[in-house]
Design a protein around this motif. Structure first.
Motif, short mmCIF file in Angstrom:
data_model
loop_
_atom_site.label_atom_id
_atom_site.label_comp_id
_atom_site.label_asym_id
_atom_site.label_seq_id
_atom_site.Cartn_x
_atom_site.Cartn_y
_atom_site.Cartn_z
N SER A 98 0.82 -1.21 0.00
CA SER A 98 0.00 0.00 0.00
C SER A 98 0.85 1.26 0.00
N ASP A 99 2.17 1.14 0.23
CA ASP A 99 3.08 2.30 0.21
C ASP A 99 3.50 2.71 -1.20
N ILE A 100 3.09 1.95 -2.20
CA ILE A 100 3.48 2.27 -3.57
C ILE A 100 2.77 3.55 -4.01
N GLU A 101 3.57 4.53 -4.46
CA GLU A 101 3.02 5.78 -4.96
C GLU A 101 2.92 5.80 -6.48
N SER A 102 3.97 5.33 -7.17
CA SER A 102 3.93 5.28 -8.63
C SER A 102 4.83 4.16 -9.14
N LEU A 103 4.57 3.77 -10.37
CA LEU A 103 5.30 2.67 -11.00
C LEU A 103 5.62 3.06 -12.43
N ARG A 104 6.89 2.92 -12.79
CA ARG A 104 7.31 3.17 -14.18
C ARG A 104 7.96 1.91 -14.70
N ILE A 105 7.49 1.48 -15.85
CA ILE A 105 7.99 0.25 -16.47
C ILE A 105 8.66 0.62 -17.78
N GLN A 106 9.91 0.21 -17.95
CA GLN A 106 10.64 0.48 -19.18
C GLN A 106 10.55 -0.75 -20.08
N ASN A 107 9.91 -0.58 -21.23
CA ASN A 107 9.80 -1.65 -22.22
C ASN A 107 10.76 -1.38 -23.37
N ILE A 108 11.49 -2.40 -23.76
CA ILE A 108 12.34 -2.32 -24.94
C ILE A 108 12.06 -3.55 -25.78
N LYS A 109 11.64 -3.31 -27.02
CA LYS A 109 11.33 -4.38 -27.98
C LYS A 109 10.31 -5.35 -27.42
N GLY A 110 9.32 -4.84 -26.71
CA GLY A 110 8.22 -5.67 -26.22
C GLY A 110 8.48 -6.40 -24.92
N SER A 111 9.66 -6.29 -24.36
CA SER A 111 9.93 -6.95 -23.08
C SER A 111 10.30 -5.90 -22.03
N VAL A 112 10.03 -6.24 -20.78
CA VAL A 112 10.30 -5.32 -19.68
C VAL A 112 11.79 -5.31 -19.40
N LYS A 113 12.40 -4.14 -19.46
CA LYS A 113 13.83 -3.97 -19.21
C LYS A 113 14.11 -3.65 -17.74
N SER A 114 13.32 -2.74 -17.17
CA SER A 114 13.50 -2.38 -15.77
C SER A 114 12.22 -1.77 -15.22
N ILE A 115 12.16 -1.72 -13.89
CA ILE A 115 11.00 -1.19 -13.18
C ILE A 115 11.51 -0.17 -12.17
N LEU A 116 10.87 0.99 -12.12
CA LEU A 116 11.19 2.02 -11.14
C LEU A 116 9.96 2.20 -10.26
N LEU A 117 10.12 1.92 -9.00
CA LEU A 117 9.02 1.94 -8.04
C LEU A 117 9.25 3.08 -7.05
N THR A 118 8.31 4.01 -6.98
CA THR A 118 8.38 5.11 -6.01
C THR A 118 7.43 4.78 -4.88
N THR A 119 7.96 4.84 -3.65
CA THR A 119 7.16 4.47 -2.48
C THR A 119 7.19 5.58 -1.44
N LYS A 120 6.33 5.42 -0.44
CA LYS A 120 6.29 6.39 0.66
C LYS A 120 7.45 6.16 1.62
N SER A 121 7.79 4.91 1.88
CA SER A 121 8.81 4.60 2.87
C SER A 121 10.23 4.74 2.33
N PHE A 122 10.46 4.39 1.06
CA PHE A 122 11.76 4.57 0.40
C PHE A 122 11.53 5.56 -0.73
N SER A 123 12.57 6.19 -1.21
CA SER A 123 12.34 7.14 -2.30
C SER A 123 12.10 6.39 -3.62
N ASN A 124 13.08 5.66 -4.12
CA ASN A 124 12.95 4.93 -5.38
C ASN A 124 13.58 3.56 -5.25
N LEU A 125 12.93 2.57 -5.82
CA LEU A 125 13.49 1.22 -5.91
C LEU A 125 13.54 0.87 -7.39
#
Length: 157
Positions: A98-125
């Motif tokens: 429930s601490d998840i504030e936003s989610l960014r998913i990087q897609n390259i050529k149709g597959s997920v390359k990386s995920i950036l998760l912004t939360t309340k308790s940590f800044s970015n994962l």
């Protein structure tokens, strides 16, 4: 569900670290050769300073190469308990989904390359190189507030 870093990603990271260490060692050797071969005091001072500045990176590179495989955390998403556990070298950090504030998913050529998760308790994962990264993205999408998920096709920040 457990997520571990793939062996291919670990080998790639280790290869990059070894090549960087070899480049630094080559620059140190070039500085030493310049120190010995040069007759100018200016060139000797520049080469000595360069060598001393670069030498401090070699112990860190050696340690990084030696402990490279153990330097990646294991991520466990437990939907029944509504939490994410990130374990690294015996330490476990838990965070509610429930601490998840936003989610960014990087897609390259149709597959997920990386995920950036912004939360309340940590800044970015940032999660990159994990096996089943697309499944991780789908699990995290379920718990991200509406309208706070973005798909990046180039580079996410």
């Amino acid at each position: 569900m457990n997520f571990k870093v793939s062996e291919k990603y670990k080998r790639s990271g280790k290869r990059k670290t070894v090549l960087a260490a070899l480049l630094v060692a080559g620059l140190i050797a070039g500085s030493a050769w310049m120190f010995i071969a040069s007759e100018s005091l200016y060139h000797k001072i520049i080469s000595a300073i360069t060598a001393f500045l670069l030498i401090k990176y070699l112990p860190h590179a050696y340690k990084s190469i030696r402990t490279h495989d153990a330097s990646y955390p294991v991520v466990e998403i437990i939907e029944s308990e509504n939490k994410i556990d990130i374990s690294h070298k015996g330490a476990v950090v838990s965070m509610p989904l429930s601490d998840i504030e936003s989610l960014r998913i990087q897609n390259i050529k149709g597959s997920v390359k990386s995920i950036l998760l912004t939360t309340k308790s940590f800044s970015n994962l940032r999660f990159e190189g994990y096996e089943n990264l697309a499944e991780m993205a789908e699990l995290l999408k379920k718990h991200t507030p509406a309208g706070k998920t973005k798909i990046a096709t180039w580079y996410h920040r």
